[in-house]
Design a protein around this motif. Sequence first.
Motif, PDB file in Angstrom:
ATOM      1  N   VAL A   1       9.771   4.956   2.981  1.00 14.18           N
ATOM      2  CA  VAL A   1       9.101   4.592   1.736  1.00 14.18           C
ATOM      3  C   VAL A   1       8.575   5.856   1.057  1.00 14.18           C
ATOM      4  CG1 VAL A   1       7.185   3.263   0.755  1.00 14.18           C
ATOM      5  CG2 VAL A   1       8.429   2.385   2.734  1.00 14.18           C
TER       6      VAL A   1
ATOM      7  N   THR B   1       8.343  -1.073  -4.674  1.00  9.55           N
ATOM      8  CA  THR B   1       8.105   0.304  -4.258  1.00  9.55           C
ATOM      9  C   THR B   1       9.450   1.017  -4.181  1.00  9.55           C
ATOM     10  OG1 THR B   1       8.231  -0.257  -1.902  1.00  9.55           O
ATOM     11  CG2 THR B   1       6.048  -0.278  -2.921  1.00  9.55           C
TER      12      THR B   1
ATOM     13  N   SER C   1       6.422   8.603  -0.521  1.00  8.69           N
ATOM     14  CA  SER C   1       5.082   9.061  -0.158  1.00  8.69           C
ATOM     15  C   SER C   1       4.047   8.467  -1.114  1.00  8.69           C
ATOM     16  CB  SER C   1       5.037  10.591  -0.213  1.00  8.69           C
ATOM     17  OG  SER C   1       3.764  11.054   0.146  1.00  8.69           O
TER      18      SER C   1
ATOM     19  N   GLU D   1       3.246   5.285  -1.301  1.00  8.13           N
ATOM     20  CA  GLU D   1       3.521   3.890  -1.635  1.00  8.13           C
ATOM     21  C   GLU D   1       3.499   2.962  -0.419  1.00  8.13           C
ATOM     22  OE1 GLU D   1       7.018   3.353  -4.053  1.00  8.13           O
ATOM     23  OE2 GLU D   1       6.393   4.871  -5.483  1.00  8.13           O
ATOM     24  N   MET D   2       3.064   3.472   0.735  1.00  5.85           N
ATOM     25  CA  MET D   2       3.117   2.673   1.951  1.00  5.85           C
ATOM     26  C   MET D   2       2.244   1.421   1.862  1.00  5.85           C
ATOM     27  SD  MET D   2       4.493   2.369   4.913  1.00  5.85           S
ATOM     28  CE  MET D   2       4.900   3.799   5.867  1.00  5.85           C
TER      29      MET D   2
ATOM     30  N   LEU E   1       8.572   0.521   8.718  1.00  8.70           N
ATOM     31  CA  LEU E   1       8.439   1.428   7.586  1.00  8.70           C
ATOM     32  C   LEU E   1       7.970   2.799   8.044  1.00  8.70           C
ATOM     33  CD1 LEU E   1       6.622  -0.947   5.058  1.00  8.70           C
ATOM     34  CD2 LEU E   1       9.081  -0.555   5.324  1.00  8.70           C
TER      35      LEU E   1
ATOM     36  N   GLU F   1       6.649   6.484   6.193  1.00 12.17           N
ATOM     37  CA  GLU F   1       6.280   7.108   4.922  1.00 12.17           C
ATOM     38  C   GLU F   1       6.953   8.470   4.799  1.00 12.17           C
ATOM     39  OE1 GLU F   1       2.464   7.704   2.007  1.00 12.17           O
ATOM     40  OE2 GLU F   1       2.095   7.439   4.145  1.00 12.17           O
TER      41      GLU F   1
ATOM     42  N   ASN G   1       5.272  11.149  10.895  1.00 17.01           N
ATOM     43  CA  ASN G   1       5.392   9.810  10.317  1.00 17.01           C
ATOM     44  C   ASN G   1       6.494   9.001  10.986  1.00 17.01           C
ATOM     45  OD1 ASN G   1       3.343  10.480   8.568  1.00 17.01           O
ATOM     46  ND2 ASN G   1       4.654  10.667   6.765  1.00 17.01           N
TER      47      ASN G   1
ATOM     48  N   ILE H   1       3.629  -2.436   2.189  1.00 18.85           N
ATOM     49  CA  ILE H   1       3.157  -3.383   3.204  1.00 18.85           C
ATOM     50  C   ILE H   1       2.565  -4.611   2.539  1.00 18.85           C
ATOM     51  CG2 ILE H   1       1.480  -3.734   5.059  1.00 18.85           C
ATOM     52  CD1 ILE H   1       1.896  -0.696   5.694  1.00 18.85           C
TER      53      ILE H   1
END
Length: 139
Positions: free
Chosen positions: A38, A22, A40, A42-43, A67, A69, A80, A47
């Motif tokens: 991370v 990612t 946007s 791709e969270m 993490l 986002e 976030n 994980i």
Amino acid sequence: MGVTLEDEARQYLAAFEDATETTGQDCLVDDDQLLIVVESGEMGEAIGPGGQNVMQFEDRVDKSVRLVEDADDPETFVANTLAPAAVYNVTVSENDDLVAYVEVADEDRGVAIGSNGETIERARTLCDRHFGFDDVQLI
């Protein structure tokens, strides 16, 4: 607004991207924790199934990893940075300073503040680096 990373943060970010496939946008390095922003959308992939990707990366770097986002708009980004606290509303004031006022659930104030204020301080750092905020305050 571009983020300039120290060598250590760049190395952790490159290793994270390699391990999770990612895109990382930013990395804050503490003694025992990494906070990685991370890309946007791709969270879930970062994980991994059952948290597998992030756990393998934690084992690899011997640090806990949190993490966040990324987001295009500042209000969503502020929310976030405070997750998993339930954020009801973010209001941005652009008077003398750029300040985000964040309304969180009463039962999540402690989560938003974090142990010794670490979560809110990291949120302030990230919000400054990504959107130029002078402060983030809980209301």
